[in-house]
Scaffold this motif. Structure first.
Motif, PDB file in Angstrom:
ATOM      1  N   PRO A 324      91.794 127.836  97.397  1.00  0.00           N
ATOM      2  CA  PRO A 324      91.205 128.415  96.189  1.00  0.00           C
ATOM      3  C   PRO A 324      91.480 129.908  96.027  1.00  0.00           C
ATOM      4  O   PRO A 324      91.437 130.426  94.898  1.00  0.00           O
ATOM      5  CB  PRO A 324      89.706 128.155  96.375  1.00  0.00           C
ATOM      6  CG  PRO A 324      89.530 128.087  97.863  1.00  0.00           C
ATOM      7  CD  PRO A 324      90.773 127.406  98.360  1.00  0.00           C
ATOM      8  N   GLU A 325      91.734 130.605  97.134  1.00  0.00           N
ATOM      9  CA  GLU A 325      91.939 132.058  97.059  1.00  0.00           C
ATOM     10  C   GLU A 325      93.000 132.433  96.025  1.00  0.00           C
ATOM     11  O   GLU A 325      92.883 133.448  95.331  1.00  0.00           O
ATOM     12  CB  GLU A 325      92.370 132.625  98.418  1.00  0.00           C
ATOM     13  CG  GLU A 325      91.374 132.408  99.548  1.00  0.00           C
ATOM     14  CD  GLU A 325      91.751 131.247 100.433  1.00  0.00           C
ATOM     15  OE1 GLU A 325      91.736 131.421 101.662  1.00  0.00           O
ATOM     16  OE2 GLU A 325      92.063 130.165  99.902  1.00  0.00           O
ATOM     17  N   ASN A 326      94.025 131.616  95.932  1.00  0.00           N
ATOM     18  CA  ASN A 326      95.154 131.920  95.059  1.00  0.00           C
ATOM     19  C   ASN A 326      94.789 131.840  93.582  1.00  0.00           C
ATOM     20  O   ASN A 326      95.533 132.324  92.728  1.00  0.00           O
ATOM     21  CB  ASN A 326      96.306 130.960  95.358  1.00  0.00           C
ATOM     22  CG  ASN A 326      97.664 131.600  95.181  1.00  0.00           C
ATOM     23  OD1 ASN A 326      97.870 132.751  95.534  1.00  0.00           O
ATOM     24  ND2 ASN A 326      98.601 130.853  94.633  1.00  0.00           N
ATOM     25  N   ASP A 327      93.661 131.208  93.265  1.00  0.00           N
ATOM     26  CA  ASP A 327      93.269 131.014  91.871  1.00  0.00           C
ATOM     27  C   ASP A 327      92.035 131.820  91.474  1.00  0.00           C
ATOM     28  O   ASP A 327      91.554 131.690  90.337  1.00  0.00           O
ATOM     29  CB  ASP A 327      92.998 129.526  91.617  1.00  0.00           C
ATOM     30  CG  ASP A 327      94.254 128.690  91.746  1.00  0.00           C
ATOM     31  OD1 ASP A 327      95.320 129.172  91.330  1.00  0.00           O
ATOM     32  OD2 ASP A 327      94.178 127.564  92.271  1.00  0.00           O
ATOM     33  N   VAL A 328      91.512 132.638  92.386  1.00  0.00           N
ATOM     34  CA  VAL A 328      90.319 133.418  92.066  1.00  0.00           C
ATOM     35  C   VAL A 328      90.648 134.476  91.018  1.00  0.00           C
ATOM     36  O   VAL A 328      91.651 135.183  91.097  1.00  0.00           O
ATOM     37  CB  VAL A 328      89.741 134.085  93.330  1.00  0.00           C
ATOM     38  CG1 VAL A 328      88.703 135.147  92.960  1.00  0.00           C
ATOM     39  CG2 VAL A 328      89.120 133.044  94.246  1.00  0.00           C
ATOM     40  N   ASN A 329      89.772 134.582  90.039  1.00  0.00           N
ATOM     41  CA  ASN A 329      89.817 135.643  89.024  1.00  0.00           C
ATOM     42  C   ASN A 329      88.477 136.351  89.081  1.00  0.00           C
ATOM     43  O   ASN A 329      87.439 135.732  88.846  1.00  0.00           O
ATOM     44  CB  ASN A 329      90.062 135.047  87.638  1.00  0.00           C
ATOM     45  CG  ASN A 329      90.250 136.098  86.552  1.00  0.00           C
ATOM     46  OD1 ASN A 329      89.700 137.193  86.630  1.00  0.00           O
ATOM     47  ND2 ASN A 329      91.019 135.757  85.525  1.00  0.00           N
ATOM     48  N   THR A 330      88.484 137.626  89.411  1.00  0.00           N
ATOM     49  CA  THR A 330      87.222 138.335  89.635  1.00  0.00           C
ATOM     50  C   THR A 330      86.490 138.680  88.344  1.00  0.00           C
ATOM     51  O   THR A 330      85.348 139.147  88.401  1.00  0.00           O
ATOM     52  CB  THR A 330      87.472 139.629  90.428  1.00  0.00           C
ATOM     53  OG1 THR A 330      88.440 140.431  89.731  1.00  0.00           O
ATOM     54  CG2 THR A 330      88.000 139.307  91.825  1.00  0.00           C
ATOM     55  N   ASN A 331      87.105 138.454  87.196  1.00  0.00           N
ATOM     56  CA  ASN A 331      86.417 138.680  85.915  1.00  0.00           C
ATOM     57  C   ASN A 331      85.264 137.685  85.802  1.00  0.00           C
ATOM     58  O   ASN A 331      85.484 136.474  85.804  1.00  0.00           O
ATOM     59  CB  ASN A 331      87.391 138.488  84.758  1.00  0.00           C
ATOM     60  CG  ASN A 331      86.739 138.735  83.400  1.00  0.00           C
ATOM     61  OD1 ASN A 331      85.524 138.858  83.284  1.00  0.00           O
ATOM     62  ND2 ASN A 331      87.555 138.787  82.360  1.00  0.00           N
ATOM     63  N   PRO A 332      84.026 138.161  85.701  1.00  0.00           N
ATOM     64  CA  PRO A 332      82.877 137.239  85.657  1.00  0.00           C
ATOM     65  C   PRO A 332      82.949 136.239  84.517  1.00  0.00           C
ATOM     66  O   PRO A 332      82.324 135.177  84.583  1.00  0.00           O
ATOM     67  CB  PRO A 332      81.675 138.183  85.495  1.00  0.00           C
ATOM     68  CG  PRO A 332      82.148 139.504  85.996  1.00  0.00           C
ATOM     69  CD  PRO A 332      83.608 139.576  85.663  1.00  0.00           C
ATOM     70  N   MET A 367      93.478 129.175 102.420  1.00  0.00           N
ATOM     71  CA  MET A 367      94.813 129.651 102.753  1.00  0.00           C
ATOM     72  C   MET A 367      94.798 130.449 104.052  1.00  0.00           C
ATOM     73  O   MET A 367      95.780 130.471 104.783  1.00  0.00           O
ATOM     74  CB  MET A 367      95.365 130.532 101.630  1.00  0.00           C
ATOM     75  CG  MET A 367      95.602 129.797 100.330  1.00  0.00           C
ATOM     76  SD  MET A 367      96.217 130.878  99.027  1.00  0.00           S
ATOM     77  CE  MET A 367      97.934 131.041  99.515  1.00  0.00           C
ATOM     78  N   GLY A 368      93.698 131.154 104.327  1.00  0.00           N
ATOM     79  CA  GLY A 368      93.612 131.942 105.547  1.00  0.00           C
ATOM     80  C   GLY A 368      94.580 133.105 105.572  1.00  0.00           C
ATOM     81  O   GLY A 368      94.944 133.610 106.635  1.00  0.00           O
ATOM     82  N   ASP A 394      95.188 126.100 105.616  1.00  0.00           N
ATOM     83  CA  ASP A 394      96.577 125.865 105.230  1.00  0.00           C
ATOM     84  C   ASP A 394      97.362 127.126 105.586  1.00  0.00           C
ATOM     85  O   ASP A 394      97.201 128.159 104.931  1.00  0.00           O
ATOM     86  CB  ASP A 394      96.702 125.610 103.732  1.00  0.00           C
ATOM     87  CG  ASP A 394      96.042 124.305 103.285  1.00  0.00           C
ATOM     88  OD1 ASP A 394      95.499 123.597 104.149  1.00  0.00           O
ATOM     89  OD2 ASP A 394      96.069 124.018 102.084  1.00  0.00           O
ATOM     90  N   SER A 395      98.200 127.055 106.604  1.00  0.00           N
ATOM     91  CA  SER A 395      98.859 128.264 107.089  1.00  0.00           C
ATOM     92  C   SER A 395     100.221 127.921 107.678  1.00  0.00           C
ATOM     93  O   SER A 395     100.401 126.837 108.255  1.00  0.00           O
ATOM     94  CB  SER A 395      97.982 128.952 108.140  1.00  0.00           C
ATOM     95  OG  SER A 395      98.425 130.255 108.401  1.00  0.00           O
ATOM     96  N   TYR A 396     101.169 128.859 107.545  1.00  0.00           N
ATOM     97  CA  TYR A 396     102.561 128.607 107.922  1.00  0.00           C
ATOM     98  C   TYR A 396     103.116 129.745 108.771  1.00  0.00           C
ATOM     99  O   TYR A 396     102.617 130.874 108.716  1.00  0.00           O
ATOM    100  CB  TYR A 396     103.418 128.426 106.661  1.00  0.00           C
ATOM    101  CG  TYR A 396     103.049 127.185 105.890  1.00  0.00           C
ATOM    102  CD1 TYR A 396     103.775 126.020 106.040  1.00  0.00           C
ATOM    103  CD2 TYR A 396     101.933 127.170 105.042  1.00  0.00           C
ATOM    104  CE1 TYR A 396     103.424 124.861 105.354  1.00  0.00           C
ATOM    105  CE2 TYR A 396     101.571 126.023 104.363  1.00  0.00           C
ATOM    106  CZ  TYR A 396     102.317 124.869 104.520  1.00  0.00           C
ATOM    107  OH  TYR A 396     101.958 123.727 103.854  1.00  0.00           O
TER     108      TYR A 396
END
Length: 516
Positions: A324-332, A367-368, A394-396
């Motif tokens: 989910p980190e990749n899709d976070v938008n901090t705009n409330p 994602m870590g 999920d890590s590479y």
């Protein structure tokens, strides 16, 4: 795949190691007095002047009153064994001479460091232990043996008599493990396993509650990524090449798709090659996390619930909107904040349960990535222990020197590049959510498509380092000849040396776990 606190912590001198989770078999046994160091699962301080302040990600705890602002620190510990002795050790980082620190038992442990404030702080009991501090004192130890006897969860508040300056205490988020708060337990007369060498499981490892292995590690894969080969066919080819059946078959779904599909279900019905499913589902596809949380996709959830109940009754892993980190938008107003994700996750799981879907075992898959770990919002993603069964990563790793080049420990231990959270992913999971099994839900070793690097050297680091991480209970390889951007090869067959080294991993008895 995208581009871009264990219960028993530090082992004290002279003691015998005990795994934080079940499943680490004994090499030998001895009867002795054992000392264990338990890390705090939660710690934070409150401020009377700023009643809404949360401090769960701070590297320090504070106790004392300055200019009328009273600060009190709180710690929570979960012990896995009955104890004959217990001492709380705190490392100090500045304290007024002559002040007194007092430890008070907290009446409830239902608080969490991410939401604790002075406005909602739990009530304190009357049992206290105090210590007077000297100038320059660096450590203080409180004897809590009278309060901690049985296995369980215990909370304490730390207050100071000082009205001129505050005492600062290193918290569990501090970058140096030896300076963090520790509950030192004495366990007497118990036969405990001796871990002289990393153990491989004896015969008879099976899956227990929530598919957690009684010993060993579940082996799995997602094969054929970003290719036209059907995923079930690709997995069978991958199994034949690597020499082991994937106990976990990993697939991906979104929106209104109904799954598991007939082909996926068939993969779980092969008696000769037992498999379970790890199903990723982006419920919010075409919507936002906030929309799901508000019930706008309840028909989608209900339709899928009815399908699962009618078509698939075996236990399976369910990951909601992985990475989910990749899709976070901090705009409330975006509906895609970290808190929106946590709310979405909670809503979906609670609705599934209400709908009678009892065979879904929930995985929150991060994602870590070190950049995201440093974000102030990262802790807000966690939906809560009551709706999370496994914590996923999920890590590479890069087989070429450069970004994310390293060994298997590097994959598990990446820490934030900045910010207040100093814990790497494995440390965060085993410290903050002790007892939750960890699934490496996607992992792989890659090199550029423009050249071939030796993945074998990285694969050769996996087994010994995995066996030293008892909280890892499942590993799922993501295999593809070219990733979504077309510039990385993650296939184990990229070279003869890579495949040979990977087959050594696959052949290890640690993965001999029978699905039940």
């Amino acid at each position: 795949m995208r581009r871009t606190r264990g219960v028993f912590g530090t082992l004290l001198a002279g003691s015998l190691a005990v795994g934080a989770l079940a499943g680490v078999p004994a090499q030998a046994a001895a009867t002795t007095t054992t000392q264990l160091s338990v890390s705090a699962s939660d710690d934070a301080y409150t401020s009377s002047a700023r009643k809404g302040l949360t401090t769960g990600s701070e590297t320090k705890l504070v106790a004392g009153t300055v200019s009328g602002d009273r600060k009190v620190s709180y710690l929570k510990f979960t012990t896995g064994k009955a104890a004959t002795g217990a001492k709380l050790a705190l490392t100090l980082d500045g304290t007024p001479a002559g002040s007194t620190l007092t430890v008070t038992r907290v009446l409830t442990s239902s608080w969490a460091e991410s939401t604790l404030t002075s406005a909602n702080a739990p009530a304190l009991g009357t049992t206290t232990v105090s210590a007077k501090l000297a100038a320059g004192q660096r450590e203080v130890i409180f004897d809590l043996g009278a309060q901690i006897k049985a296995a369980g969860t215990y909370s304490f508040a730390i207050s100071s008599s000082s009205t001129t300056a505050a005492t600062r205490i290193h918290s569990t988020e501090h970058g140096t493990a030896g300076l963090r708060p520790a509950l030192r337990l004495t366990v007497a007369g118990a036969a405990v396993p001796a871990p002289a060498t990393p153990a491989t499981p004896a015969a008879g490892c099976t899956t227990g509650a929530k598919l957690v292995p009684t010993c060993g590690v579940l082996w799995g894969a997602a094969a054929g990524g970003f290719t036209s080969t059907p995923r079930d066919t690709a997995l069978k080819q991958w199994e034949a090449a690597t020499g082991r059946t994937a106990a976990i078959y990993h697939t991906y779904h979104k929106g209104n798709e109904l799954f598991p599909t007939k082909a996926e279900i068939a993969m779980t019905q092969d008696a000769a090659k037992p498999r379970t499913l790890l199903l990723n589902w982006k419920v919010a596809y075409g919507d936002t996390w906030a929309g799901v949380k508000a019930g706008k996709q309840d028909k989608r959830i209900d339709r899928w619930s009815a399908y699962v109940k009618a078509n698939f009754t075996k236990p399976f892993f369910l990951a909601l909107h992985h990475e989910p980190e990749n899709d976070v938008n901090t705009n409330p107003e975006s509906g895609m904040t970290a808190k929106d994700y946590a709310g979405m996750y909670r809503h979906v799981i609670q609705r599934l349960r209400a709908n009678g879907v009892t065979n879904a075992i929930n995985v929150v898959a991060y994602m870590g990535n070190e950049t995201y770990l440093a974000k102030s919002w990262w802790p807000d993603l966690y939906p809560g222990d009551d709706v999370v069964d496994w914590i996923g990563l999920d890590s590479y790793l890069n087989a070429e020197k450069g970004y994310h080049y390293g060994d298997f420990n590097n994959l598990l231990d990446r820490g934030p590049v900045a910010g207040t959270n100093k814990l790497g992913f494995y440390g965060w999971a085993t410290t903050k959510h002790a007892g939750k099994p960890i699934m490496v839900a996607e992992w792989g070793v890659y090199h550029s498509l423009k050249r071939t690097a030796d993945k074998g050297a990285v694969f050769d680091t996996v087994l010994n380092q995995l066996k030293a991480r008892p909280a890892v209970k499942a590993m799922v390889y993501f295999d593809c000849p070219a990733d979504d951007t077309g510039d990385r090869n993650i296939a184990v067959t990229s070279s003869a040396s890579a495949l040979t080294a990977f087959k050594r991993i696959a052949a290890d008895p640690i993965f001999n776990v029978t699905l039940k």
